[in-house]
Design a protein around this motif. Structure first.
Motif, PDB file in Angstrom:
ATOM      1  N   CYS A 151      -2.760  -5.711  55.131  1.00  0.00           N
ATOM      2  CA  CYS A 151      -1.360  -5.880  54.721  1.00  0.00           C
ATOM      3  C   CYS A 151      -1.138  -7.240  54.065  1.00  0.00           C
ATOM      4  O   CYS A 151      -0.464  -7.341  53.027  1.00  0.00           O
ATOM      5  N   VAL A 152      -1.694  -8.298  54.643  1.00  0.00           N
ATOM      6  CA  VAL A 152      -1.512  -9.639  54.084  1.00  0.00           C
ATOM      7  C   VAL A 152      -2.098  -9.715  52.685  1.00  0.00           C
ATOM      8  O   VAL A 152      -1.460 -10.202  51.737  1.00  0.00           O
ATOM      9  N   LEU A 153      -3.320  -9.216  52.514  1.00  0.00           N
ATOM     10  CA  LEU A 153      -3.968  -9.286  51.210  1.00  0.00           C
ATOM     11  C   LEU A 153      -3.244  -8.443  50.171  1.00  0.00           C
ATOM     12  O   LEU A 153      -3.132  -8.825  49.006  1.00  0.00           O
ATOM     13  N   SER A 154      -2.744  -7.272  50.579  1.00  0.00           N
ATOM     14  CA  SER A 154      -2.014  -6.419  49.637  1.00  0.00           C
ATOM     15  C   SER A 154      -0.685  -7.043  49.235  1.00  0.00           C
ATOM     16  O   SER A 154      -0.243  -6.898  48.099  1.00  0.00           O
ATOM     17  N   ILE A 165       6.665 -16.487  55.468  1.00  0.00           N
ATOM     18  CA  ILE A 165       6.646 -17.936  55.674  1.00  0.00           C
ATOM     19  C   ILE A 165       5.853 -18.628  54.560  1.00  0.00           C
ATOM     20  O   ILE A 165       6.274 -19.664  54.024  1.00  0.00           O
ATOM     21  N   ILE A 166       4.709 -18.058  54.190  1.00  0.00           N
ATOM     22  CA  ILE A 166       3.881 -18.651  53.134  1.00  0.00           C
ATOM     23  C   ILE A 166       4.647 -18.702  51.824  1.00  0.00           C
ATOM     24  O   ILE A 166       4.668 -19.743  51.129  1.00  0.00           O
ATOM     25  N   TYR A 167       5.297 -17.603  51.454  1.00  0.00           N
ATOM     26  CA  TYR A 167       6.059 -17.576  50.207  1.00  0.00           C
ATOM     27  C   TYR A 167       7.182 -18.619  50.227  1.00  0.00           C
ATOM     28  O   TYR A 167       7.429 -19.320  49.233  1.00  0.00           O
ATOM     29  N   ALA A 168       7.894 -18.709  51.355  1.00  0.00           N
ATOM     30  CA  ALA A 168       9.017 -19.654  51.438  1.00  0.00           C
ATOM     31  C   ALA A 168       8.530 -21.104  51.342  1.00  0.00           C
ATOM     32  O   ALA A 168       9.095 -21.927  50.598  1.00  0.00           O
ATOM     33  N   VAL A 169       7.480 -21.436  52.089  1.00  0.00           N
ATOM     34  CA  VAL A 169       6.954 -22.810  52.067  1.00  0.00           C
ATOM     35  C   VAL A 169       6.410 -23.144  50.690  1.00  0.00           C
ATOM     36  O   VAL A 169       6.662 -24.236  50.147  1.00  0.00           O
ATOM     37  N   LEU A 170       5.667 -22.216  50.072  1.00  0.00           N
ATOM     38  CA  LEU A 170       5.087 -22.477  48.752  1.00  0.00           C
ATOM     39  C   LEU A 170       6.176 -22.695  47.711  1.00  0.00           C
ATOM     40  O   LEU A 170       6.064 -23.585  46.851  1.00  0.00           O
ATOM     41  N   ASN A 190      -7.325 -17.658  52.143  1.00  0.00           N
ATOM     42  CA  ASN A 190      -6.701 -18.700  52.964  1.00  0.00           C
ATOM     43  C   ASN A 190      -7.264 -20.089  52.646  1.00  0.00           C
ATOM     44  O   ASN A 190      -6.532 -21.088  52.668  1.00  0.00           O
ATOM     45  N   ILE A 191      -8.565 -20.156  52.336  1.00  0.00           N
ATOM     46  CA  ILE A 191      -9.138 -21.444  51.924  1.00  0.00           C
ATOM     47  C   ILE A 191      -8.498 -21.893  50.607  1.00  0.00           C
ATOM     48  O   ILE A 191      -8.132 -23.064  50.439  1.00  0.00           O
ATOM     49  N   SER A 192      -8.350 -20.948  49.668  1.00  0.00           N
ATOM     50  CA  SER A 192      -7.702 -21.281  48.397  1.00  0.00           C
ATOM     51  C   SER A 192      -6.265 -21.715  48.623  1.00  0.00           C
ATOM     52  O   SER A 192      -5.786 -22.693  48.012  1.00  0.00           O
ATOM     53  N   LEU A 193      -5.577 -21.007  49.506  1.00  0.00           N
ATOM     54  CA  LEU A 193      -4.182 -21.346  49.789  1.00  0.00           C
ATOM     55  C   LEU A 193      -4.083 -22.711  50.458  1.00  0.00           C
ATOM     56  O   LEU A 193      -3.180 -23.510  50.151  1.00  0.00           O
ATOM     57  N   PHE A 194      -5.014 -22.990  51.357  1.00  0.00           N
ATOM     58  CA  PHE A 194      -5.013 -24.306  52.012  1.00  0.00           C
ATOM     59  C   PHE A 194      -5.236 -25.423  50.990  1.00  0.00           C
ATOM     60  O   PHE A 194      -4.597 -26.482  51.052  1.00  0.00           O
TER      61      PHE A 194
END
Length: 919
Positions: free
Chosen positions: A72-75, A333-338, A227-231
């Protein structure tokens, strides 16, 4: 014993029928050929079960994290995370972007609530959204949504494969961002793009062919890479200092550079504003809130990625709601923070003219490229394996017949549907050959949204129906949340593309109709039945008999049938005569419950229901068991119907000595083509043969007449029908020479009352008028009312005018025909005098026999028949029998003589007020 012919022949009790052994071995669902077929095949293939992968549990090995959360997260991330968050802020501004994410996640979370409720209400097998919708709403909804969901996954997989290829070319092509002296560029061009996309798809095929375990491991590796790329992206915002970035927008003429400012309040204030006046540099089209929202919403879909793996989950009822909800919270949360970090650090120009800026500002630029490639690859894998799971579920449910048989058999022992994977891979490869997919992309999103809307609809319907067995362990939902989810999904469909949204609904409707016609029965259950029950119960309670008014009277028919073999034409006729009122087929089986090991009535109900479906009549069936036919008829008259919907008119077959005729073939009830054609065998074998000439009837003449008197005592109107086995309704209602519906509102047993319209006569006119109002009858027949005239021309003229005014006041359009019958009256008077009966002497008010003679009845018969050359149906007044049982047999004989050789005839006696002149 005697029996009631033409519709009341009572079937004999067969010895041994319904024995205890038979009842013990009987399984109601075995009558479904579809279910029996699946049971037989599942016994021969123990690794195949409905919707799952295998029955040994070995295929169910995915946990919540690997089977639901990660897919789900990846999609949901796909390419939106790295390439479109800055795009949204640049055009819509930070506040509107956060509002878009909030709105999008609100819609998505409402759907997740529905998914969680359905998935925790029972055992979930393979098929994801298709399985949940089909088991909740039935095969029509589930099958049509399943096909569209499958097509959406196929096209989506192709889109992700091409998206991955484009990302590769952007970074490693001739002008790629990662090309240098040590990294030579990859060849580019249309055919190279197809080759790269096919190679990506081939890799996805290899992973899916190995099975769900390999998919989970590959997804986890990709999840770690993303997640490494996102970090690295998050870290770069805090490490990287201000810089000028060369933008790639070719239509930016004045300045070819934009600023990365680092954390500045001025930058944040600048990014609060929207800039819809600036066109999208990739398309040259100015955007709007709806256009940006439609793109952002794609980053919030993908919530079905975990549900699609339901057949491989260890505990799908726990994993689907927990994993999907956690994925939504995490990605939200990731979308909002980014978005906040981007708004504080990137100038408006950078966001408007370089959608790949995250790679430019990253401390390790290749990591972003790897993240984009990994996220897109994961989405390709997820949609390909999800498509195969939906396809195998459709195949196992046999909704499309032999077309999907190979798919059902192509399953490994571990439960991996390799044939479904190959077919899905082949279809995706065909889509890749099309090349141009930009115009199809909105349709893919719309198909996904339609499946989400259907999931919400299923949850709402289950909750509204208030079925006791709908008690999911997930409680944080209601039909209100499901309704909001439906409205949100439908709104997004039309905001994305109104034309494609309309096309998807048309495709859905076509599939719905096809499956509805092909699969008439299902063992899954229909939520529509629960909804109908819920609403009918509510409105039946509101249907108060104390508020009945004559203005809204309608015929509510109870047709007493003993053997349907001789009554099919009559059943269809009464169905026309009911005028959208209640129609009940009543049947009495003689005997006591002690004589049978099980209830014999319940065993016959399926055949009666099948008969109703075959004849295409809108009728209910009421069967009862009683010691005598009369007692059973009393049960039916008292108990048939419910609340304010109870029969007010009883229809009986005529009591005569004519041998009954089989009307099955004439009415389209065909004989079975083979011994295995169960649906036809039920009808032809359940109902007994017709009574042979010379056999005794089940009711005597006296008992038959007592049934008539019971109707009057119970305040029911009564109709006796004769010769309806001769009625060819289809011939009458087809184009041809018009025929007539004739009405004789005259009590022939009381000739002195001619010209007097009592309640029974008015009811007779009303019933005939109701039949003539049916479109097919109205088009091909004319209504005639016969007025018996005397020698006095002036009196006859006055009576005809009076009848004409009366019919006009009742809005009954009919032709009035005067019939001279003075010679018939004279004949009756002479016969009475010759018999020593003085017509001037008072007679018993309950005696009819003393008022008429047989010669008079024969003369009446000849008179009526002289007008029936083109008569389709004849309505006559039914005189009531006397209270003296000694006259009952003679009463029936007179009725028999009166109606001998008539066309199909209805003898009617009404006791209710059925017309009014009031508005």
């Amino acid at each position: 014993m005697a029996e009631i012919p033409k519709g009341m022949q009572q079937p004999m009790v067969h010895p041994g029928h319904g024995s205890a052994v038979q009842h013990q071995d009987h399984r109601p669902d075995d009558k479904s050929p579809l279910l029996r077929y699946r049971l037989d095949r599942s016994l021969s293939r123990p690794d195949i079960i409905l919707g799952g992968g295998g029955n040994n549990g070995s295929s169910r090995n995915l946990s919540t994290f690997f089977g639901v959360f990660v897919p789900c997260v990846l999609s949901m991330f796909s390419v939106i995370l790295f390439l479109r968050v800055g795009f949204a802020i640049g055009h819509a501004g930070e506040l509107e972007t956060l509002g878009m994410f909030l709105l999008a996640y609100f819609i998505v979370l409402l759907t997740v609530l529905s998914i969680s409720a359905i998935s925790t209400n029972g055992a979930i097998e393979g098929g994801g959204a298709y399985f949940m919708i089909s088991r909740a709403l039935g095969p029509e909804f589930g099958g049509s949504i399943g096909v569209m969901f499958y097509i959406a996954n196929v096209f989506s997989c192709a889109l992700y494969c091409i998206g991955l290829t484009e990302a590769i070319e952007d970074n490693f092509g001739p002008s790629g961002a990662l090309i240098n002296d040590h990294v030579p560029p990859l060849p580019s061009g249309q055919w190279w793009t197809l080759l790269y996309s096919s190679c990506v798809l081939l890799f996805c095929l290899g992973v899916c062919m190995i099975g769900a375990k390999m998919f989970a491991r590959t997804s986890f590796i990709i999840f770690c890479i993303v997640n490494i790329s996102l970090f690295s992206v998050f870290l770069s915002f805090f490490i990287q200092g201000p810089m000028d970035i060369k933008i790639r927008a070719e239509n930016k003429e004045n300045d070819t550079k934009a600023n990365y400012t680092g954390f500045k309040a001025e930058t944040f204030e600048e990014n609060l504003e929207s800039r819809y006046d600036v066109p999208d540099y990739t398309t040259g089209v100015k955007l709007s809130f709806a256009a940006v929202f439609a793109i952002i919403f794609n980053g919030c879909t993908g919530i079905m990625a975990g549900a699609n793996m339901s057949g491989e989950l260890k505990n799908p009822s726990r994993a689907i709601p927990l994993g999907t909800m956690a994925a939504c919270i995490f990605t939200g949360i990731i979308y909002a923070v980014l978005s906040v970090l981007i708004s504080y650090t990137c100038s408006k120009d950078l966001l408007l003219y370089d959608y790949g800026f995250l790679q430019d500002i990253n401390v390790v630029p290749p990591l972003v490229a790897v993240g984009v490639l990994a996220a897109t690859l994961s989405a390709s894998l997820s949609t390909l394996i999800g498509a195969s799971r939906v396809l195998i579920a459709l195949a196992r449910d046999q909704l499309f017949g032999i077309l999907l048989y190979p798919v059902e058999w192509g399953v490994t022992r571990s439960g991996n549907p390799w044939v479904a994977v190959l077919i899905s891979w082949f279809l995706v490869q065909c889509v890749l050959l099309l090349g141009q997919l930009n115009t199809i992309a909105p349709l893919v999103t719309i198909f996904f949204l339609l499946s989400y809307a259907a999931t919400n609809l299923a949850c709402m319907a289950l909750d509204i129906a208030s079925a006791p067995n709908f008690r999911p362990s997930f409680h944080f939902f209601s039909w209100h949340s499901a309704l909001l989810g439906i409205l949100g999904c439908l709104t997004m469909m039309f905001l994305t593309n109104a034309i494609f949204a309309s096309i998807s609904l048309v495709v859905f409707l076509a599939l719905f109709i096809y499956i509805y016609l092909r699969v008439p029965e299902s063992e899954w259950g229909y939520v529509t039945q629960a909804l109908i029950f819920h609403q009918v119960r509510k409105y039946l309670l509101k249907l108060d008999t104390r508020k009945d008014h004559v203005k809204f009277w309608r015929p509510q028919m109870l047709l007493l049938i003993s053997n349907p073999r001789s009554g099919c034409q009559l059943i269809r006729f009464v169905n026309d005569m009911k005028k959208s009122g209640l129609f009940v087929l009543g049947h009495v089986k003689t005997g006591t419950l002690d004589e049978f090991p099980t209830d014999p009535v319940q065993e016959e109900i399926p055949a009666w229901l099948k008969l109703v479906d075959t004849l295409h009549v809108k009728a209910f069936t009421e069967l009862t068991l009683a010691t005598t036919v009369r007692e059973g008829v009393q049960h039916l008259m008292r108990l048939a119907g419910l609340g304010g919907m109870k029969p007010n008119t009883v229809v009986l077959g005529f009591y005569d000595d004519d041998p009954p005729e089989d009307t099955f073939i004439k009415c389209g009830v065909n004989r079975p083509q083979s011994p295995t054609d169960d649906e036809d065998v039920d009808i032809f074998n359940q109902f007994p043969p017709l009574r042979e000439p010379g056999y005794d009837k089940l009711v005597s003449p006296i008992e038959y007449v007592k049934i008539m008197t019971d109707c009057i005592r119970l305040q029911k109107n009564i109709c006796l029908t004769r010769y309806f086995y001769e009625l060819d309704r289809d011939k009458i209602t087809r184009n041809g020479e018009p025929s007539y519906i004739d009405v004789w509102p005259v009590n022939f047993f009381k000739p002195e009352t001619v010209g007097y319209l009592d309640t029974a006569c008015i009811f007779l006119l009303q019933v005939a008028c109701v039949l003539h109002m049916v479109p097919a009858w109205k088009k091909q027949t004319k209504l005639r009312v016969f007025l018996c005239s005397e020698l006095d021309e002036v009196a006859n003229t006055n009576r005809k005018e009076k009848l004409g005014r009366f019919l006009k006041e009742l809005r009954i359009k009919a032709e009035i025909i005067s019939v001279p019958w003075q010679n018939v009256i004279t004949l009756n008077t002479q016969n009475m005098v010759e018999s020593g009966i003085d017509e001037d002497l008072p007679t018993s008010p309950t005696s009819l026999i003393t008022n008429v003679s047989e010669n008079y009845i024969h003369a009446l018969n000849r008179l009526v028949k002289s007008y029936t050359q083109k008569t389709a149906v004849l309505f006559c007044y039914l005189p009531l029998p006397s209270a003296d049982e000694r006259e009952h047999e003679q009463y029936l004989q007179l009725l028999d003589m009166l109606t001998a050789a008539f066309p199909p005839t209805v003898l009617v006696h009404g006791i209710q007020e059925v017309t009014t002149l009031a508005l």
